[in-house]
Write a protein that holds these residues in place. Sequence first.
Motif, PDB file in Angstrom:
ATOM      1  N   LEU A  40       0.833  -1.208   0.000  1.00 23.92           N
ATOM      2  CA  LEU A  40       0.000   0.000   0.000  1.00 23.92           C
ATOM      3  C   LEU A  40       0.865   1.255   0.000  1.00 23.92           C
ATOM      4  CD1 LEU A  40      -2.735  -1.102   2.569  1.00 23.92           C
ATOM      5  CD2 LEU A  40      -3.064  -0.749   0.123  1.00 23.92           C
ATOM      6  N   ALA A  41       1.935   1.245   0.807  1.00 26.63           N
ATOM      7  CA  ALA A  41       2.842   2.397   0.874  1.00 26.63           C
ATOM      8  C   ALA A  41       3.561   2.619  -0.454  1.00 26.63           C
ATOM      9  CB  ALA A  41       3.861   2.199   1.994  1.00 26.63           C
ATOM     10  N   ALA A  42       3.769   1.539  -1.209  1.00 31.00           N
ATOM     11  CA  ALA A  42       4.438   1.644  -2.507  1.00 31.00           C
ATOM     12  C   ALA A  42       3.528   2.231  -3.583  1.00 31.00           C
ATOM     13  CB  ALA A  42       4.939   0.275  -2.948  1.00 31.00           C
ATOM     14  N   GLY A  43       2.235   2.353  -3.283  1.00 28.48           N
ATOM     15  CA  GLY A  43       1.320   2.994  -4.210  1.00 28.48           C
ATOM     16  C   GLY A  43       0.291   2.098  -4.858  1.00 28.48           C
ATOM     17  N   LEU A  44       0.232   0.824  -4.484  1.00 30.52           N
ATOM     18  CA  LEU A  44      -0.782  -0.068  -5.041  1.00 30.52           C
ATOM     19  C   LEU A  44      -2.136   0.226  -4.396  1.00 30.52           C
ATOM     20  CD1 LEU A  44       1.919  -1.581  -5.769  1.00 30.52           C
ATOM     21  CD2 LEU A  44       0.608  -3.701  -5.589  1.00 30.52           C
ATOM     22  N   SER A  45      -3.193  -0.002  -5.138  1.00 31.56           N
ATOM     23  CA  SER A  45      -4.537   0.150  -4.576  1.00 31.56           C
ATOM     24  C   SER A  45      -4.776  -0.984  -3.585  1.00 31.56           C
ATOM     25  CB  SER A  45      -5.575   0.083  -5.691  1.00 31.56           C
ATOM     26  OG  SER A  45      -5.669  -1.238  -6.207  1.00 31.56           O
ATOM     27  N   PRO A  46      -5.761  -0.838  -2.688  1.00 24.24           N
ATOM     28  CA  PRO A  46      -6.043  -1.921  -1.737  1.00 24.24           C
ATOM     29  C   PRO A  46      -6.293  -3.264  -2.413  1.00 24.24           C
ATOM     30  CG  PRO A  46      -7.162   0.065  -1.039  1.00 24.24           C
ATOM     31  CD  PRO A  46      -6.563   0.373  -2.384  1.00 24.24           C
ATOM     32  N   ALA A  47      -7.058  -3.269  -3.517  1.00 24.27           N
ATOM     33  CA  ALA A  47      -7.336  -4.522  -4.214  1.00 24.27           C
ATOM     34  C   ALA A  47      -6.056  -5.104  -4.813  1.00 24.27           C
ATOM     35  CB  ALA A  47      -8.379  -4.306  -5.308  1.00 24.27           C
ATOM     36  N   GLN A  48      -5.222  -4.243  -5.415  1.00 18.96           N
ATOM     37  CA  GLN A  48      -3.954  -4.706  -5.978  1.00 18.96           C
ATOM     38  C   GLN A  48      -3.019  -5.228  -4.893  1.00 18.96           C
ATOM     39  OE1 GLN A  48      -2.803  -1.066  -7.983  1.00 18.96           O
ATOM     40  NE2 GLN A  48      -3.182  -1.976  -9.998  1.00 18.96           N
ATOM     41  N   ALA A  49      -3.000  -4.536  -3.740  1.00 19.34           N
ATOM     42  CA  ALA A  49      -2.120  -4.944  -2.642  1.00 19.34           C
ATOM     43  C   ALA A  49      -2.508  -6.319  -2.121  1.00 19.34           C
ATOM     44  CB  ALA A  49      -2.168  -3.917  -1.516  1.00 19.34           C
ATOM     45  N   LEU A  50      -3.807  -6.548  -1.919  1.00 21.13           N
ATOM     46  CA  LEU A  50      -4.268  -7.842  -1.416  1.00 21.13           C
ATOM     47  C   LEU A  50      -3.990  -8.960  -2.422  1.00 21.13           C
ATOM     48  CD1 LEU A  50      -7.677  -6.800   0.189  1.00 21.13           C
ATOM     49  CD2 LEU A  50      -5.589  -7.481   1.388  1.00 21.13           C
ATOM     50  N   ALA A  51      -4.238  -8.683  -3.707  1.00 21.11           N
ATOM     51  CA  ALA A  51      -4.025  -9.690  -4.738  1.00 21.11           C
ATOM     52  C   ALA A  51      -2.546 -10.022  -4.891  1.00 21.11           C
ATOM     53  CB  ALA A  51      -4.593  -9.200  -6.068  1.00 21.11           C
ATOM     54  N   THR A  52      -1.701  -8.995  -4.935  1.00 22.62           N
ATOM     55  CA  THR A  52      -0.259  -9.208  -5.094  1.00 22.62           C
ATOM     56  C   THR A  52       0.321  -9.868  -3.855  1.00 22.62           C
ATOM     57  OG1 THR A  52      -0.195  -7.229  -6.492  1.00 22.62           O
ATOM     58  CG2 THR A  52       1.911  -8.054  -5.678  1.00 22.62           C
ATOM     59  N   ASN A  53      -0.232  -9.554  -2.696  1.00 16.20           N
ATOM     60  CA  ASN A  53       0.209 -10.204  -1.466  1.00 16.20           C
ATOM     61  C   ASN A  53      -0.098 -11.698  -1.494  1.00 16.20           C
ATOM     62  OD1 ASN A  53       1.127 -10.144   1.421  1.00 16.20           O
ATOM     63  ND2 ASN A  53      -0.968 -10.792   1.754  1.00 16.20           N
ATOM     64  N   LYS A  54      -1.239 -12.063  -2.066  1.00 12.51           N
ATOM     65  CA  LYS A  54      -1.562 -13.497  -2.185  1.00 12.51           C
ATOM     66  C   LYS A  54      -0.547 -14.205  -3.073  1.00 12.51           C
ATOM     67  CE  LYS A  54      -5.147 -14.600   0.299  1.00 12.51           C
ATOM     68  NZ  LYS A  54      -4.984 -15.557   1.405  1.00 12.51           N
ATOM     69  N   LEU A  55      -0.109 -13.536  -4.149  1.00 12.57           N
ATOM     70  CA  LEU A  55       0.863 -14.138  -5.053  1.00 12.57           C
ATOM     71  C   LEU A  55       2.178 -14.401  -4.330  1.00 12.57           C
ATOM     72  CD1 LEU A  55       1.844 -15.076  -7.820  1.00 12.57           C
ATOM     73  CD2 LEU A  55       2.315 -12.677  -8.381  1.00 12.57           C
ATOM     74  N   GLN A  56       2.688 -13.397  -3.619  1.00 10.75           N
ATOM     75  CA  GLN A  56       3.952 -13.616  -2.918  1.00 10.75           C
ATOM     76  C   GLN A  56       3.772 -14.602  -1.755  1.00 10.75           C
ATOM     77  OE1 GLN A  56       5.350 -12.442   0.255  1.00 10.75           O
ATOM     78  NE2 GLN A  56       3.274 -11.965   0.968  1.00 10.75           N
ATOM     79  N   GLY A  57       2.583 -14.597  -1.148  1.00  9.50           N
ATOM     80  CA  GLY A  57       2.306 -15.533  -0.065  1.00  9.50           C
ATOM     81  C   GLY A  57       2.312 -16.976  -0.533  1.00  9.50           C
ATOM     82  N   VAL A  58       1.855 -17.211  -1.766  1.00  8.92           N
ATOM     83  CA  VAL A  58       1.904 -18.554  -2.338  1.00  8.92           C
ATOM     84  C   VAL A  58       3.353 -19.022  -2.455  1.00  8.92           C
ATOM     85  CG1 VAL A  58       1.605 -19.801  -4.524  1.00  8.92           C
ATOM     86  CG2 VAL A  58      -0.308 -18.554  -3.541  1.00  8.92           C
ATOM     87  N   GLY A  59       4.248 -18.113  -2.845  1.00  5.43           N
ATOM     88  CA  GLY A  59       5.662 -18.472  -2.955  1.00  5.43           C
ATOM     89  C   GLY A  59       6.251 -18.884  -1.623  1.00  5.43           C
ATOM     90  N   GLY A  60       5.947 -18.116  -0.574  1.00  3.56           N
ATOM     91  CA  GLY A  60       6.476 -18.438   0.744  1.00  3.56           C
ATOM     92  C   GLY A  60       5.922 -19.721   1.306  1.00  3.56           C
TER      93      GLY A  60
END
Length: 266
Positions: A40-60
């Motif tokens: 969110l601080a990097a400038g992504l919208s809330p929906a983009q932040a949640l979606a992109t977080n899921k992608l990186q979370g899958v990797g971890g």
Amino acid sequence: MDWFVVSPMLVGLLFLVAVVAAFIDSIAGGGGLLTVPALLAAGLSPAQALATNKLQGVGGSFSASLYFVRRKAVDLRAQKLNIAMAFIGSVTGATLIQHIDPGLLRQVLPLLIIAIGLYFLLMPRLGEEDRVRRLYGLPFALVAGGCVGFYDGFFGPGAGSFYALAFVTLCGYNLAKSTAHAKVLNFSSNLGGLLFFIFGGKVVWGTGLVMLLGAFCGARLGASLVLSRGQSLIRPMVVMVSAVMSSKLLYDSHGAQISAWFHALF
């Protein structure tokens, strides 16, 4: 489609955040406390932040799960039903959040996470060794897989801790074994939520894939410590992460009231 949205420097910083967050998440859960605010601080919208977080979370969660399976800490054949229920629960939760206000859950969740932290803090022998199993088969899969998976898709914070608690209290597993099994179910529910976000077109792929690489590395290191250090590492980490997570969630929900109360006192 913009693959990165943010500058190369910020992508590099997000990579480092993902490494640290996945390391913490693989041991005690709660990595999203770092990655979502960073996105969110990097400038992504809330929906983009949640979606992109899921992608990186899958990797971890995949990295940690792979390590635990290879080290034979988890038998995937014995977890098929739990994995399936976690996936179904997550997809259901991610679908329903579009139609239901999660406000009530946002109010109750800090209390649940505080309870988890206190449970681990006040029971120092919890998870020291395997105990008698209380729940088997489909009933356990519905509770640990389906219900926690639904929560992970619907809201998310602390899902790893809920999975681990279910394995400790209902399966009787020791804490290290519970954490290992929790990551496998966490991967399944992360994947279910990610698929929903992919269909919605909200994932920022370039940034997310860079973070996924960082999460893969951080989770691999954390997973190795779970098996080598066990309860001596996991228990204090769960207590600490629960305290931080509950504090953040309380502030997110009642920040204005807390600030007004603080100013009134001082």
